[in-house]
Scaffold this motif. Structure first.
Motif, mmCIF file in Angstrom:
data_model
loop_
_atom_site.group_PDB
_atom_site.id
_atom_site.type_symbol
_atom_site.label_atom_id
_atom_site.label_comp_id
_atom_site.label_asym_id
_atom_site.label_seq_id
_atom_site.Cartn_x
_atom_site.Cartn_y
_atom_site.Cartn_z
ATOM 1 N N VAL A 9 0.835 -1.206 0.000
ATOM 2 C CA VAL A 9 0.000 0.000 0.000
ATOM 3 C C VAL A 9 0.869 1.256 0.000
ATOM 4 N N GLU A 10 0.449 2.268 -0.766
ATOM 5 C CA GLU A 10 1.185 3.535 -0.828
ATOM 6 C C GLU A 10 0.433 4.689 -0.192
ATOM 7 N N GLY A 11 -0.772 4.441 0.253
ATOM 8 C CA GLY A 11 -1.529 5.477 0.942
ATOM 9 C C GLY A 11 -2.703 4.851 1.664
ATOM 10 N N VAL A 12 -3.160 5.500 2.735
ATOM 11 C CA VAL A 12 -4.293 5.023 3.523
ATOM 12 C C VAL A 12 -5.323 6.131 3.643
ATOM 13 N N ILE A 13 -6.580 5.782 3.412
ATOM 14 C CA ILE A 13 -7.686 6.688 3.713
ATOM 15 C C ILE A 13 -8.541 5.999 4.768
ATOM 16 N N HIS A 14 -8.555 6.584 5.951
ATOM 17 C CA HIS A 14 -9.231 5.969 7.100
ATOM 18 C C HIS A 14 -10.582 6.649 7.310
ATOM 19 N N LEU A 55 -5.631 5.538 15.872
ATOM 20 C CA LEU A 55 -4.212 5.386 16.187
ATOM 21 C C LEU A 55 -3.679 4.017 15.775
ATOM 22 N N ASN A 56 -4.504 2.976 15.909
ATOM 23 C CA ASN A 56 -4.064 1.633 15.509
ATOM 24 C C ASN A 56 -3.784 1.589 14.005
ATOM 25 N N VAL A 57 -4.695 2.151 13.216
ATOM 26 C CA VAL A 57 -4.510 2.168 11.764
ATOM 27 C C VAL A 57 -3.279 2.987 11.388
ATOM 28 N N VAL A 58 -3.174 4.173 11.938
ATOM 29 C CA VAL A 58 -2.093 5.086 11.553
ATOM 30 C C VAL A 58 -0.743 4.562 12.047
ATOM 31 N N ARG A 59 -0.720 4.030 13.252
ATOM 32 C CA ARG A 59 0.543 3.492 13.789
ATOM 33 C C ARG A 59 1.047 2.333 12.933
ATOM 34 N N GLN A 60 0.151 1.418 12.566
ATOM 35 C CA GLN A 60 0.579 0.285 11.749
ATOM 36 C C GLN A 60 0.966 0.728 10.340
ATOM 37 N N ALA A 105 -10.342 12.080 18.630
ATOM 38 C CA ALA A 105 -9.670 11.264 17.621
ATOM 39 C C ALA A 105 -8.755 12.113 16.758
ATOM 40 N N GLU A 106 -9.237 13.288 16.328
ATOM 41 C CA GLU A 106 -8.389 14.114 15.468
ATOM 42 C C GLU A 106 -7.219 14.701 16.255
ATOM 43 N N ARG A 107 -7.455 15.081 17.500
ATOM 44 C CA ARG A 107 -6.359 15.558 18.344
ATOM 45 C C ARG A 107 -5.277 14.482 18.484
ATOM 46 N N ALA A 108 -5.704 13.251 18.724
ATOM 47 C CA ALA A 108 -4.751 12.153 18.883
ATOM 48 C C ALA A 108 -3.987 11.901 17.584
ATOM 49 N N LEU A 109 -4.686 12.007 16.452
ATOM 50 C CA LEU A 109 -4.036 11.826 15.154
ATOM 51 C C LEU A 109 -2.927 12.852 14.953
ATOM 52 N N TRP A 110 -3.224 14.125 15.194
ATOM 53 C CA TRP A 110 -2.226 15.164 14.966
ATOM 54 C C TRP A 110 -1.073 15.082 15.958
ATOM 55 N N ALA A 111 -1.353 14.619 17.184
ATOM 56 C CA ALA A 111 -0.275 14.418 18.148
ATOM 57 C C ALA A 111 0.675 13.328 17.654
ATOM 58 N N PHE A 112 0.109 12.251 17.111
ATOM 59 C CA PHE A 112 0.941 11.170 16.565
ATOM 60 C C PHE A 112 1.733 11.667 15.356
ATOM 61 N N ALA A 113 1.078 12.422 14.497
ATOM 62 C CA ALA A 113 1.746 12.931 13.294
ATOM 63 C C ALA A 113 2.909 13.850 13.662
ATOM 64 N N SER A 114 2.754 14.634 14.728
ATOM 65 C CA SER A 114 3.840 15.536 15.135
ATOM 66 C C SER A 114 5.064 14.765 15.616
#
Length: 340
Positions: free
Chosen positions: A71-76, A99-104, A167-176
């Motif tokens: 896979v080259e991109g994910v849309i969750h 977070l599980n999807v994005v982390r993996q 959920a979005e806050r957690a996503l951006w924290a992980f991305a940072s």
């Protein structure tokens, strides 16, 4: 050059189905995650070139190793709608599932990730700012409070908006913490319109997603106060794909995109249906009895979606309503004959 393969979580959902169709239209290969018995239905009945499915039963604890291969991109997109899960389940799926999807995906070396958020992430979970005459931009965030959440745990929309904010806050924290990731979020208004043609139709009203607002209006019930922002679900799918294609985005923050056709009340929707489909007038709540709104309607600013994603214009809300009404009537016909 081989076509890029994109993973779509929640492909059986209202938005997920349109994301998949838009990806195929843009020349991508698509792999979708599907849960349980639905997986076998999809594998056996949905046949389209460049489209495949993988079974993942639990977005929170599931192993996405197979789903992420090549896979080259994910849309969750996967997340329950308001009232479909209790407080603990919804928070877990929204926050830990994302977070599980994005982390993996990060561990698998995937760089491009687009996640479905909500207009609800811009405002308080009470939704009252929607009636304060505010122009909401992507720089704004709804504030959440766990004590207030506990007090409002039986209010399905309060719980849902809180979950989307967290959920979005957690996503951006992980991305940072992982600057190698290129992430974008899509914040749609209330999505209405036709169902994706590629996939099975909803089997009952519990699975018809936000078109259930249209069914409500057609069931002689008083239109709800909110949400008063509507967008064609096809534009929501389009926005996800445009964001994916434009990654990496310019460095300026936020990499969030509000997509919305119009500020439009459900009372106005009922009035439009009465005028455009007079044969349905007896299915509508008496327009003269609809209670006034509690304040001045706020707006969703779609400037960034237009300037960066390239939306010259959104599908008119009236066209989306026409399509949604047709879809609801078709579902009623099929449900009555058990033809799904």
């Amino acid at each position: 050059m081989s076509k890029q393969l994109i993973l779509v979580t929640g492909i059986s959902g209202f938005i997920g189905g349109h994301v998949a169709e838009e990806l195929l239209k843009h020349g991508f290969r698509v792999r979708g995650t599907v849960r349980g018995a639905k997986y076998h239905t999809f594998v056996n009945t949905v046949k389209r070139p460049d489209l495949e499915f993988v079974e993942v039963d639990d977005v929170v604890t599931g192993d996405f190793t197979k789903a992420l291969e090549g896979v080259e991109g994910v849309i969750h997109t996967a997340c329950p709608l308001p009232g479909k899960k209790n407080l603990e389940e919804l928070l877990s799926i929204a926050v830990q599932g994302t977070l599980n999807v994005v982390r993996q995906a990060q561990q698998a070396g995937v760089k491009k990730i687009v996640v479905t958020s909500s207009f609800g992430a811009l405002l308080s979970p009470t939704h009252m700012p929607a009636f304060h005459g505010i122009n909401f931009t992507e720089n704004m965030w709804g504030e959440v409070d766990d004590q207030e959440l506990e007090k409002n745990k039986d209010e399905k929309y309060y719980v849902y908006f809180t979950a989307k904010i967290k959920a979005e806050r957690a996503l951006w924290a992980f991305a940072s913490e992982h600057p190698e990731l290129e992430v974008a979020t899509i914040l749609p208004g209330c999505a209405i319109g036709p169902y994706a043609q590629t996939f099975p139709l909803p089997a009952n009203s519990d699975t018809m997603a936000t078109n259930d607002f249209v069914l409500l209006v057609l069931s002689k019930q008083e239109p709800p106060f909110a949400p008063n922002w509507m967008v064609d679900v096809r534009d929501v799918g389009k926005a996800h794909v445009l964001a994916l294609e434009k990654l990496p985005l310019p460095s300026e923050d936020p990499k969030r995109f509000t997509v919305n056709s119009a500020t439009y009340t459900w009372g106005a929707a009922a009035a439009y249906i009465k005028e455009s489909r007079p044969e349905l007038a007896d299915r509508l709540f008496p327009l003269e009895d609809i209670k006034p709104l509690p304040g001045v309607l706020s707006t969703l600013d779609t400037t960034r979606a237009k300037e960066i994603l390239g939306f010259d214009e959104f599908i008119p809300v009236e066209k989306a309503l026409d399509e949604a009404v047709n879809a609801v009537l078709e579902l009623e016909k099929r449900w009555s004959s058990n033809d799904i």
